[in-house]
Design a protein around this motif. Structure first.
Motif, PDB file in Angstrom:
ATOM      1  N   GLY A  57       0.815  -1.214   0.000  1.00 26.96           N
ATOM      2  CA  GLY A  57       0.000   0.000   0.000  1.00 26.96           C
ATOM      3  C   GLY A  57       0.845   1.258   0.000  1.00 26.96           C
ATOM      4  N   ALA A  58       1.874   1.290   0.831  1.00 28.97           N
ATOM      5  CA  ALA A  58       2.748   2.461   0.892  1.00 28.97           C
ATOM      6  C   ALA A  58       3.489   2.656  -0.423  1.00 28.97           C
ATOM      7  CB  ALA A  58       3.734   2.313   2.050  1.00 28.97           C
ATOM      8  N   ALA A  59       3.926   1.553  -1.037  1.00 25.83           N
ATOM      9  CA  ALA A  59       4.610   1.646  -2.328  1.00 25.83           C
ATOM     10  C   ALA A  59       3.676   2.211  -3.388  1.00 25.83           C
ATOM     11  CB  ALA A  59       5.131   0.267  -2.747  1.00 25.83           C
ATOM     12  N   ARG A  60       2.449   1.738  -3.394  1.00 25.07           N
ATOM     13  CA  ARG A  60       1.485   2.214  -4.393  1.00 25.07           C
ATOM     14  C   ARG A  60       1.134   3.678  -4.192  1.00 25.07           C
ATOM     15  NH1 ARG A  60      -3.028  -2.313  -5.319  1.00 25.07           N
ATOM     16  NH2 ARG A  60      -3.243  -1.229  -7.305  1.00 25.07           N
ATOM     17  N   LEU A  61       1.207   4.160  -2.960  1.00 27.99           N
ATOM     18  CA  LEU A  61       0.930   5.567  -2.689  1.00 27.99           C
ATOM     19  C   LEU A  61       2.147   6.461  -2.941  1.00 27.99           C
ATOM     20  CD1 LEU A  61      -1.126   5.234   0.617  1.00 27.99           C
ATOM     21  CD2 LEU A  61      -1.991   5.892  -1.652  1.00 27.99           C
ATOM     22  N   THR A  62       3.341   5.864  -2.959  1.00 30.37           N
ATOM     23  CA  THR A  62       4.576   6.629  -3.021  1.00 30.37           C
ATOM     24  C   THR A  62       5.269   6.590  -4.370  1.00 30.37           C
ATOM     25  OG1 THR A  62       4.904   6.151  -0.668  1.00 30.37           O
ATOM     26  CG2 THR A  62       6.819   6.934  -1.895  1.00 30.37           C
ATOM     27  N   LEU A  63       5.362   5.398  -4.953  1.00 32.48           N
ATOM     28  CA  LEU A  63       6.154   5.208  -6.165  1.00 32.48           C
ATOM     29  C   LEU A  63       5.385   5.582  -7.426  1.00 32.48           C
ATOM     30  CD1 LEU A  63       7.742   1.732  -5.347  1.00 32.48           C
ATOM     31  CD2 LEU A  63       8.774   3.996  -5.061  1.00 32.48           C
ATOM     32  N   ALA A  64       6.149   5.965  -8.435  1.00 31.87           N
ATOM     33  CA  ALA A  64       5.563   6.207  -9.747  1.00 31.87           C
ATOM     34  C   ALA A  64       5.115   4.862 -10.323  1.00 31.87           C
ATOM     35  CB  ALA A  64       6.597   6.852 -10.670  1.00 31.87           C
ATOM     36  N   GLU A  65       4.096   4.892 -11.170  1.00 30.33           N
ATOM     37  CA  GLU A  65       3.553   3.673 -11.762  1.00 30.33           C
ATOM     38  C   GLU A  65       4.640   2.869 -12.481  1.00 30.33           C
ATOM     39  OE1 GLU A  65       0.978   0.664 -12.720  1.00 30.33           O
ATOM     40  OE2 GLU A  65       0.675   2.290 -11.285  1.00 30.33           O
ATOM     41  N   LYS A  66       5.558   3.536 -13.151  1.00 28.18           N
ATOM     42  CA  LYS A  66       6.620   2.813 -13.874  1.00 28.18           C
ATOM     43  C   LYS A  66       7.507   2.035 -12.908  1.00 28.18           C
ATOM     44  CE  LYS A  66       9.900   6.648 -14.153  1.00 28.18           C
ATOM     45  NZ  LYS A  66      11.108   6.117 -13.583  1.00 28.18           N
ATOM     46  N   ASP A  67       7.725   2.563 -11.716  1.00 28.20           N
ATOM     47  CA  ASP A  67       8.531   1.861 -10.722  1.00 28.20           C
ATOM     48  C   ASP A  67       7.790   0.651 -10.162  1.00 28.20           C
ATOM     49  OD1 ASP A  67      10.713   3.633 -10.989  1.00 28.20           O
ATOM     50  OD2 ASP A  67       9.725   5.052  -9.640  1.00 28.20           O
ATOM     51  N   ILE A  68       6.503   0.799  -9.945  1.00 28.46           N
ATOM     52  CA  ILE A  68       5.697  -0.331  -9.482  1.00 28.46           C
ATOM     53  C   ILE A  68       5.711  -1.429 -10.541  1.00 28.46           C
ATOM     54  CG2 ILE A  68       3.332  -1.071  -8.947  1.00 28.46           C
ATOM     55  CD1 ILE A  68       2.991   1.699  -7.598  1.00 28.46           C
ATOM     56  N   GLN A  69       5.584  -1.054 -11.795  1.00 28.35           N
ATOM     57  CA  GLN A  69       5.594  -2.031 -12.873  1.00 28.35           C
ATOM     58  C   GLN A  69       6.942  -2.753 -12.965  1.00 28.35           C
ATOM     59  OE1 GLN A  69       2.984  -3.205 -14.477  1.00 28.35           O
ATOM     60  NE2 GLN A  69       1.744  -1.769 -13.274  1.00 28.35           N
ATOM     61  N   GLU A  73       7.303  -6.712 -12.643  1.00 24.64           N
ATOM     62  CA  GLU A  73       8.002  -7.478 -13.674  1.00 24.64           C
ATOM     63  C   GLU A  73       9.065  -8.375 -13.048  1.00 24.64           C
ATOM     64  OE1 GLU A  73       8.929  -9.354 -16.987  1.00 24.64           O
ATOM     65  OE2 GLU A  73       7.186  -8.070 -16.688  1.00 24.64           O
ATOM     66  N   LYS A  74       9.777  -7.874 -12.059  1.00 22.94           N
ATOM     67  CA  LYS A  74      10.772  -8.699 -11.369  1.00 22.94           C
ATOM     68  C   LYS A  74      10.085  -9.874 -10.682  1.00 22.94           C
ATOM     69  CE  LYS A  74      14.627  -8.555 -10.969  1.00 22.94           C
ATOM     70  NZ  LYS A  74      15.649  -9.327 -11.734  1.00 22.94           N
ATOM     71  N   MET A  75       8.940  -9.636 -10.073  1.00 22.68           N
ATOM     72  CA  MET A  75       8.190 -10.719  -9.441  1.00 22.68           C
ATOM     73  C   MET A  75       7.809 -11.771 -10.474  1.00 22.68           C
ATOM     74  SD  MET A  75       5.791  -8.408  -6.907  1.00 22.68           S
ATOM     75  CE  MET A  75       4.918  -9.784  -6.156  1.00 22.68           C
ATOM     76  N   ARG A  76       7.406 -11.319 -11.660  1.00 20.24           N
ATOM     77  CA  ARG A  76       7.049 -12.265 -12.730  1.00 20.24           C
ATOM     78  C   ARG A  76       8.273 -13.046 -13.193  1.00 20.24           C
ATOM     79  NH1 ARG A  76       4.110  -7.412 -14.409  1.00 20.24           N
ATOM     80  NH2 ARG A  76       1.950  -7.702 -13.727  1.00 20.24           N
ATOM     81  N   GLN A  77       9.417 -12.373 -13.292  1.00 20.62           N
ATOM     82  CA  GLN A  77      10.649 -13.057 -13.687  1.00 20.62           C
ATOM     83  C   GLN A  77      11.019 -14.142 -12.681  1.00 20.62           C
ATOM     84  OE1 GLN A  77      13.628  -9.997 -14.125  1.00 20.62           O
ATOM     85  NE2 GLN A  77      12.654  -9.144 -15.958  1.00 20.62           N
ATOM     86  N   ILE A  78      10.721 -13.895 -11.426  1.00 18.67           N
ATOM     87  CA  ILE A  78      11.006 -14.876 -10.375  1.00 18.67           C
ATOM     88  C   ILE A  78      10.038 -16.052 -10.461  1.00 18.67           C
ATOM     89  CG2 ILE A  78      10.998 -15.209  -7.861  1.00 18.67           C
ATOM     90  CD1 ILE A  78      12.007 -12.255  -7.672  1.00 18.67           C
ATOM     91  N   GLY A  79       8.877 -15.827 -11.049  1.00 20.20           N
ATOM     92  CA  GLY A  79       7.935 -16.923 -11.225  1.00 20.20           C
ATOM     93  C   GLY A  79       6.514 -16.650 -10.772  1.00 20.20           C
ATOM     94  N   ALA A  80       6.245 -15.466 -10.271  1.00 21.99           N
ATOM     95  CA  ALA A  80       4.899 -15.153  -9.782  1.00 21.99           C
ATOM     96  C   ALA A  80       3.967 -14.772 -10.929  1.00 21.99           C
ATOM     97  CB  ALA A  80       4.962 -13.994  -8.787  1.00 21.99           C
TER      98      ALA A  80
END
Length: 99
Positions: A57-69, A73-80
């Motif tokens: 929640g804090a990340a979504r309120l703080t980070l730019a959308e490109k950073d969240i993406q 993407e890293k989570m997907r690369q790991i397998g999620a």
């Protein structure tokens, strides 16, 4: 790690400051449903928000959308399999229910 969750009052204050509904708060924190949000802010039996949910929640309120993406993407690369906009009852790519 030391972690003390925000109080019920602090969570309610955040909701009010954001002007969010319970469903929007659940989505922000990555909760399974708005019912789970109501459980977190139940003053008679406070559950406490997990560090992972609060971090999201804090990340979504703080980070730019490109950073969240980039993180997703890293989570997907790991397998999620992850889609922050999907309903919690949407099937995952392998047919299993998402948590």
């Amino acid at each position: 790690m030391l972690y003390q969750p925000p109080t019920v009052q602090q969570l309610k204050q955040l909701k009010e400051e954001l002007g969010f509904t319970g469903a929007q708060m659940a989505q922000l924190l990555g909760l399974s449903s708005s019912r789970r949000w109501r459980d977190l802010v139940n003053e008679s039996n406070p559950q406490g928000v997990t560090p992972a949910s609060l971090f999201l929640g804090a990340a979504r309120l703080t980070l730019a959308e490109k950073d969240i993406q980039r993180v997703l993407e890293k989570m997907r690369q790991i397998g999620a399999a992850i889609d922050l906009d999907a309903n919690s009852d949407s099937p995952a790519h392998d047919g299993e229910q998402q948590p």
